[in-house]
Design a protein around this motif. Structure first.
Motif, mmCIF file in Angstrom:
data_model
loop_
_atom_site.group_PDB
_atom_site.id
_atom_site.type_symbol
_atom_site.label_atom_id
_atom_site.label_comp_id
_atom_site.label_asym_id
_atom_site.label_seq_id
_atom_site.Cartn_x
_atom_site.Cartn_y
_atom_site.Cartn_z
ATOM 1 N N ARG A 180 123.270 -36.219 24.209
ATOM 2 C CA ARG A 180 121.998 -36.029 24.830
ATOM 3 C C ARG A 180 122.368 -35.499 26.047
ATOM 4 N N VAL A 181 121.078 -34.693 26.476
ATOM 5 C CA VAL A 181 121.416 -34.176 27.804
ATOM 6 C C VAL A 181 120.509 -35.063 28.645
ATOM 7 N N VAL A 182 121.051 -35.788 29.829
ATOM 8 C CA VAL A 182 120.379 -36.446 30.472
ATOM 9 C C VAL A 182 119.801 -36.041 31.853
ATOM 10 N N CYS A 183 120.586 -35.023 32.334
ATOM 11 C CA CYS A 183 120.195 -34.179 33.589
ATOM 12 C C CYS A 183 120.466 -32.668 33.218
ATOM 13 N N ARG A 184 119.487 -31.830 33.738
ATOM 14 C CA ARG A 184 119.767 -30.488 33.685
ATOM 15 C C ARG A 184 119.434 -29.764 35.044
ATOM 16 N N SER A 185 120.359 -28.700 35.265
ATOM 17 C CA SER A 185 120.302 -27.886 36.419
ATOM 18 C C SER A 185 118.900 -27.467 36.285
ATOM 19 N N ALA A 186 118.174 -27.168 37.633
ATOM 20 C CA ALA A 186 117.092 -26.412 37.873
ATOM 21 C C ALA A 186 117.059 -25.229 38.864
ATOM 22 N N PRO A 187 118.089 -24.232 38.446
ATOM 23 C CA PRO A 187 118.515 -23.009 39.328
ATOM 24 C C PRO A 187 117.182 -22.310 40.050
ATOM 25 N N GLU A 188 115.945 -22.333 39.371
ATOM 26 C CA GLU A 188 114.764 -21.669 39.801
ATOM 27 C C GLU A 188 114.449 -22.368 41.147
ATOM 28 N N ARG A 189 114.826 -23.605 41.474
ATOM 29 C CA ARG A 189 114.616 -24.514 42.464
ATOM 30 C C ARG A 189 115.556 -24.162 43.654
ATOM 31 N N GLY A 190 116.713 -23.733 43.314
ATOM 32 C CA GLY A 190 117.894 -23.824 44.305
ATOM 33 C C GLY A 190 119.328 -23.748 43.395
ATOM 34 N N PRO A 191 120.247 -23.320 43.850
ATOM 35 C CA PRO A 191 121.445 -23.306 43.251
ATOM 36 C C PRO A 191 121.945 -24.567 42.980
ATOM 37 N N SER A 192 121.936 -25.862 43.559
ATOM 38 C CA SER A 192 122.473 -26.956 43.209
ATOM 39 C C SER A 192 121.148 -28.121 42.724
ATOM 40 N N ALA A 193 120.051 -27.393 42.544
ATOM 41 C CA ALA A 193 118.899 -28.408 42.187
ATOM 42 C C ALA A 193 118.925 -28.956 40.625
#
Length: 129
Positions: A93-106
């Motif tokens: 299961r993927v429990v966390c996913r990066s959100a690069p559209e909000r910032g490089p470490s979001a």
């Protein structure tokens, strides 16, 4: 040691960017199978006192993408006990996913988690002496 059907072991890990092989930071399906091998090893140590050997998969389903920057959780559950064989069910299961559209470490916590891979396989333990 606990040799009981339903016994489960879970691992969590961050998927490093060095594992991205495809566009969109996609990681190959073999990554999840490697995690399944690790969680199966711990399960066998806990149930049989030995790392055992993976004999093979009877089913593998790739249901969703795993990407670099994800935090994944893999569970192995003991579903059948033979003399030396153990049948396990796996879920990644993927429990966390990066959100690069909000910032490089979001990143975001996924609630509910995204089921990426399911599998069923057989492991074997050494003959007792």
């Amino acid at each position: 040691m606990s040799l009981t059907e339903g016994f489960a072991v879970t691992h969590r890990r961050y998927v490093p960017h060095s594992h991205a092989h495809y566009g969109g930071s996609l990681v190959d399906g073999a990554y999840g199978l490697g995690v399944f091998g690790d969680v199966a090893t711990e399960l066998l140590i806990r149930t049989d006192g030995d790392e055992g050997l993976f004999a093979g998969y009877t089913a593998v389903e790739f249901l969703a993408a795993v990407r670099a920057g994800d935090v994944v959780e893999a569970t192995a559950t003991l579903v059948r006990i033979g003399n030396r064989s153990r049948e396990l069910e796996f879920e990644l299961r993927v429990v966390c996913r990066s959100a690069p559209e909000r910032g490089p470490s979001a990143a975001d916590v996924l609630d509910p988690p995204l089921v990426a891979t399911r599998a069923r396989g057989t492991v074997v333990t050494p003959a007792t002496r």
